[in-house]
Every structure is written in structure tokens, then in C-alpha cells.
Design a protein around this motif. Structure first.
Motif, PDB file in Angstrom:
ATOM      1  N   TRP A  20      18.117 -20.693  -0.040  1.00 58.96           N
ATOM      2  CA  TRP A  20      18.578 -19.345   0.779  1.00 58.96           C
ATOM      3  C   TRP A  20      18.016 -18.202   0.230  1.00 58.96           C
ATOM      4  CZ3 TRP A  20      24.124 -19.327   2.851  1.00 58.96           C
ATOM      5  CH2 TRP A  20      24.593 -20.434   3.575  1.00 58.96           C
ATOM      6  N   CYS A  24      14.514 -17.969   1.803  1.00 55.32           N
ATOM      7  CA  CYS A  24      14.587 -17.223   3.094  1.00 55.32           C
ATOM      8  C   CYS A  24      14.717 -15.812   3.252  1.00 55.32           C
ATOM      9  CB  CYS A  24      15.583 -18.237   4.036  1.00 55.32           C
ATOM     10  SG  CYS A  24      14.835 -19.814   4.477  1.00 55.32           S
ATOM     11  N   ALA A  79      12.331 -12.896   4.666  1.00 55.12           N
ATOM     12  CA  ALA A  79      12.870 -12.005   5.964  1.00 55.12           C
ATOM     13  C   ALA A  79      12.796 -10.529   5.313  1.00 55.12           C
ATOM     14  CB  ALA A  79      14.499 -12.377   6.273  1.00 55.12           C
ATOM     15  N   TRP A 100       7.414 -14.224   8.428  1.00 53.11           N
ATOM     16  CA  TRP A 100       8.355 -15.192   9.211  1.00 53.11           C
ATOM     17  C   TRP A 100       7.897 -16.487   9.152  1.00 53.11           C
ATOM     18  CZ3 TRP A 100      12.987 -13.627   9.557  1.00 53.11           C
ATOM     19  CH2 TRP A 100      13.353 -12.301   9.769  1.00 53.11           C
ATOM     20  N   PHE A 145       9.193 -17.844   6.023  1.00 53.79           N
ATOM     21  CA  PHE A 145      10.455 -17.975   6.357  1.00 53.79           C
ATOM     22  C   PHE A 145      10.899 -19.228   6.912  1.00 53.79           C
ATOM     23  CE2 PHE A 145      14.216 -18.082   8.681  1.00 53.79           C
ATOM     24  CZ  PHE A 145      15.340 -17.358   7.901  1.00 53.79           C
ATOM     25  N   GLY A 146       9.844 -20.080   7.820  1.00 52.22           N
ATOM     26  CA  GLY A 146      10.292 -21.067   8.579  1.00 52.22           C
ATOM     27  C   GLY A 146      10.098 -22.341   7.496  1.00 52.22           C
ATOM     28  N   VAL A 160      10.210 -22.341   4.248  1.00 55.73           N
ATOM     29  CA  VAL A 160      11.495 -22.373   3.212  1.00 55.73           C
ATOM     30  C   VAL A 160      12.790 -22.925   4.045  1.00 55.73           C
ATOM     31  CG1 VAL A 160      12.876 -21.334   1.819  1.00 55.73           C
ATOM     32  CG2 VAL A 160      10.544 -20.557   1.884  1.00 55.73           C
ATOM     33  N   ALA A 161      12.924 -22.553   5.219  1.00 54.82           N
ATOM     34  CA  ALA A 161      14.149 -23.014   5.898  1.00 54.82           C
ATOM     35  C   ALA A 161      13.897 -24.591   6.460  1.00 54.82           C
ATOM     36  CB  ALA A 161      14.163 -22.221   7.382  1.00 54.82           C
ATOM     37  N   ILE A 199      21.900 -24.967   5.457  1.00 58.48           N
ATOM     38  CA  ILE A 199      21.090 -23.621   5.759  1.00 58.48           C
ATOM     39  C   ILE A 199      20.804 -23.228   6.850  1.00 58.48           C
ATOM     40  CG2 ILE A 199      18.790 -24.786   5.751  1.00 58.48           C
ATOM     41  CD1 ILE A 199      17.579 -22.756   3.814  1.00 58.48           C
ATOM     42  N   GLY A 201      20.406 -19.359   8.579  1.00 56.68           N
ATOM     43  CA  GLY A 201      19.337 -19.137   9.690  1.00 56.68           C
ATOM     44  C   GLY A 201      20.113 -18.535  10.909  1.00 56.68           C
ATOM     45  N   ALA A 255       9.611 -24.861  10.684  1.00 52.77           N
ATOM     46  CA  ALA A 255      10.885 -25.186  10.168  1.00 52.77           C
ATOM     47  C   ALA A 255      11.313 -26.238  10.944  1.00 52.77           C
ATOM     48  CB  ALA A 255      12.095 -24.311  10.449  1.00 52.77           C
TER      49      ALA A 255
END
Length: 231
Positions: free
Chosen positions: A148, A151, A155, A167, A170-171, A173-174, A184, A188, A216
Motif C-alpha cells: 500500500w 503505491c 502516486a 503511474w 504504481f500499477g 506494485v498494485a 489493495i 486503488g 496491474a
């Protein structure tokens, strides 16, 4: 010939190193927390859920009835390398809990915090009861705060540094987070709603946030197909 330092911008030349402003001390605190957990993690015997993750790790798959595959896979690797002792079973939680101290300080620094803010944030991450518990037992909560926070970090970088390429990370890691614990997805969704309700909604006009979403989805896809196949 112009040197590399001469070509660098003033901001780049004045950018502090990673170990500046107390980060070296934060790493020492995180290492001490790791040693603390590794020393005391052989108390009280196995927790019942740990037997479940160990059993799942003996039968690797892209999914299980009650969790995604990442924790069983990691415990399978950990047992293969370190054995079946309690310290081995709980090494990953201990490492994740200690890494969280560094992540917390890095976020504090990204928001402009200096030495005191970094050390205070690191200490609070060390003594928080939930994180002490996460570092002492193997479970799907072990890596959840790290993912978390990872992410959140990307961001923040994407918005603060006006660099939409973050980003994509971010994807990534998500997607890993979905392979660790489905919760999670709530985080998101909260990020998406927050972007839509602010001026940052403009990021949806950029390809990078969509590429992050695609990353992701692709990382999560094997577990999704497993769930579909087994109803």
C-alpha cells in the motif's frame, strides 16, 4: 570538455544524497528492528494460519481458496533456503516490517521532512503495535502495508514531480499487491476517486496511468484466471 557535474542542473547538483538528513540513522533503526524480530520470533510456537500458508507453499499454484499465491510462494522459497524453523517462517514478515520503517521515512522526506521528521516517523513505525504484530507472524498482512505504501509513494511522485511515468510503477506494485491480498483494490479505488475529485483528474488524459492499470491487470491475471477456472 564539459564535466558531468557542470552539465547537471542546479537542482540536481544540490539534491541531497539518500543518506542525508538522517536516512543513515533510519537504516540503523530498521536493521535493529530486523534483528529484534529475528531474535524473538521463535517464541510461542507456530500460529495456526502459518500452517495453512506452509501447506499451500507445498503445492504451488496461481491461487488458493482463501488467499492469492504470493505469500505461499514466498514461504516456499524461504523454507527451501532457511529451513522450517520459526525464525525462517517469520523472516519475511520481519524483513517487511523493518523495510516499512525505511518506507515511512522516505515518504516523510518526500513531503519535505527533515532529520527530526524522518526519525520521528521511523520511530513511530517501529513501535506501532500492528506493525510489531505483522513482523512477528506470517500472514497476508505481512506485506500489505509495504505494498500500500509503495503505491502511495509512486502516486505522490507522479503528482509532486509532474512525471506521469510513475503511474506505471504504481500499477506494478498494485498488481503485486493483488497477488498478496485483494484488499489493495480498495486502496486503488480510493486513489482513483481522489484523482477524479481533484484537479489531478487530468492524469487520466495521459497514457501512463492507463499503462499502469494494464500492468496491474496483467500481473493479477493468472490469479484471476485461476479463480474463474475453479469457480
Amino acid at each position: 570538455m564539459t564535466s558531468t557535474s557542470a552539465r547537471a542542473s542546479p537542482a540536481e547538483r544540490n539534491k541531497p544524497s539518500f543518506f542525508a538528513q538522517g536516512m543513515g540513522i533510519v537504516l540503523v533503526i530498521a536493521a535493529a528492528k530486523l534483528l529484534f524480530h529475528c531474535y524473538f520470533n521463535n517464541r510461542y510456537g507456530y500460529f495456526r494460519d502459518e500452517f495453512d500458508y506452509m501447506a499451500c507453499g507445498n503445492h504451488l499454484a496461481w491461487g488458493y481458496v482463501d488467499q492469492p499465491p504470493l505469500i505461499p510462494f514466498l514461504i516456499h522459497v524461504c523454507r527451501a533456503v532457511l529451513g522450517d524453523s520459526l525464525r525462517s517462517i517469520r523472516f519475511i514478515p520481519a524483513l517487511a516490517s523493518s523495510l516499512l520503517v525505511v518506507q515511512t521515512a522516505v515518504l516523510a522526506r518526500e513531503f519535505g521532512g527533515r532529520r527530526f521528521a524522518l526519525l520521528l516517523s521511523a520511530v513511530t513505525a517501529v513501535v506501532a503495535p500492528q506493525y510489531l504484530s505483522n513482523g512477528s507472524l506470517l500472514g497476508t498482512n505481512s506485506l500489505e502495508p509495504n505494498l500500500w505504501m509503495g503505491c502511495a509513494y509512486f502516486a505522490i511522485l507522479a503528482i509532486k514531480r509532474k512525471n506521469p511515468r510513475y503511474w506505471l510503477w504504481f500499477g506494478v506494485v498494485a498488481g503485486l499487491g493483488l497477488q498478496e491480498k485483494y484488499s489493495i483494490a480498495l486502496f486503488g479505488s480510493g486513489i482513483v476517486v481522489g484523482l477524479l475529485l481533484t484537479e489531478q483528474r487530468r492524469v487520466f488524459a495521459d497514457k501512463w496511468i492507463w499503462l499502469g492499470g494494464a500492468a496491474a491487470f496483467l500481473i493479477f491475471l493468472p490469479n484471476l484466471l485461476w479463480n474463474v477456472y475453479y469457480d
